[in-house]
Design a protein around this motif. Structure first.
Motif, PDB file in Angstrom:
ATOM      1  N   ASN A  70      16.169  42.890  20.381  1.00  0.00           N
ATOM      2  CA  ASN A  70      16.137  44.039  19.484  1.00  0.00           C
ATOM      3  C   ASN A  70      15.667  43.781  18.213  1.00  0.00           C
ATOM      4  O   ASN A  70      15.011  44.570  17.427  1.00  0.00           O
ATOM      5  N   LYS A  71      16.406  42.561  17.541  1.00  0.00           N
ATOM      6  CA  LYS A  71      16.099  42.270  16.063  1.00  0.00           C
ATOM      7  C   LYS A  71      14.655  41.907  15.884  1.00  0.00           C
ATOM      8  O   LYS A  71      14.062  42.375  15.134  1.00  0.00           O
ATOM      9  N   ALA A  72      14.006  41.272  17.029  1.00  0.00           N
ATOM     10  CA  ALA A  72      12.640  40.822  16.897  1.00  0.00           C
ATOM     11  C   ALA A  72      11.656  42.132  16.908  1.00  0.00           C
ATOM     12  O   ALA A  72      10.712  42.181  16.212  1.00  0.00           O
ATOM     13  N   LEU A  73      12.147  43.122  17.905  1.00  0.00           N
ATOM     14  CA  LEU A  73      11.455  44.426  17.539  1.00  0.00           C
ATOM     15  C   LEU A  73      11.463  45.205  16.461  1.00  0.00           C
ATOM     16  O   LEU A  73      10.534  45.698  15.932  1.00  0.00           O
ATOM     17  N   HIS A  74      12.596  45.307  15.997  1.00  0.00           N
ATOM     18  CA  HIS A  74      13.032  45.764  14.714  1.00  0.00           C
ATOM     19  C   HIS A  74      12.152  45.387  13.605  1.00  0.00           C
ATOM     20  O   HIS A  74      11.690  45.963  12.892  1.00  0.00           O
ATOM     21  N   THR A  75      12.298  44.220  13.631  1.00  0.00           N
ATOM     22  CA  THR A  75      11.423  43.232  12.426  1.00  0.00           C
ATOM     23  C   THR A  75       9.997  43.674  12.531  1.00  0.00           C
ATOM     24  O   THR A  75       9.231  43.908  11.585  1.00  0.00           O
ATOM     25  N   LYS A  76       9.285  43.565  13.938  1.00  0.00           N
ATOM     26  CA  LYS A  76       7.966  43.981  13.995  1.00  0.00           C
ATOM     27  C   LYS A  76       7.549  45.165  13.497  1.00  0.00           C
ATOM     28  O   LYS A  76       6.695  45.502  12.749  1.00  0.00           O
ATOM     29  N   LEU A  77       8.438  46.268  14.075  1.00  0.00           N
ATOM     30  CA  LEU A  77       8.418  47.715  13.535  1.00  0.00           C
ATOM     31  C   LEU A  77       8.320  47.635  12.117  1.00  0.00           C
ATOM     32  O   LEU A  77       7.638  48.449  11.172  1.00  0.00           O
ATOM     33  N   ASN A  94      21.811  39.937  20.114  1.00  0.00           N
ATOM     34  CA  ASN A  94      20.653  40.480  20.798  1.00  0.00           C
ATOM     35  C   ASN A  94      19.384  40.172  19.998  1.00  0.00           C
ATOM     36  O   ASN A  94      19.021  41.124  19.089  1.00  0.00           O
ATOM     37  N   THR A  95      18.771  39.205  20.145  1.00  0.00           N
ATOM     38  CA  THR A  95      17.654  38.799  19.276  1.00  0.00           C
ATOM     39  C   THR A  95      16.364  39.634  19.675  1.00  0.00           C
ATOM     40  O   THR A  95      15.529  39.860  18.760  1.00  0.00           O
TER      41      THR A  95
END
Length: 56
Positions: free
Chosen positions: A11-18, A8-9
């Motif tokens: 969610n990972k991208a959103l998490h990194t952004k946050l 699930n990339t």
């Protein structure tokens, strides 16, 4: 061999952004605090110098 579920990339991208946003905010607050402290120290030093020159 069976492959596992897709990663699930999104969610990972959103998490990194946050996390990056949080780090930037903390860094900005730290910088702001340092500037405020520096200004306060300068003000106190100026006041101290004025007090000393008034006494002499």
């Amino acid at each position: 061999m069976a492959k596992g579920p897709e990663k699930n990339t999104k969610n990972k991208a959103l998490h990194t952004k946050l996390l990056n946003k949080k780090k930037a905010k903390l860094q900005a607050e730290k910088k702001e605090r340092a500037l405020r402290l520096k200004a306060l120290v300068a003000k106190m030093n100026e006041k101290k110098n004025n007090d000393e020159s008034g006494i002499s």
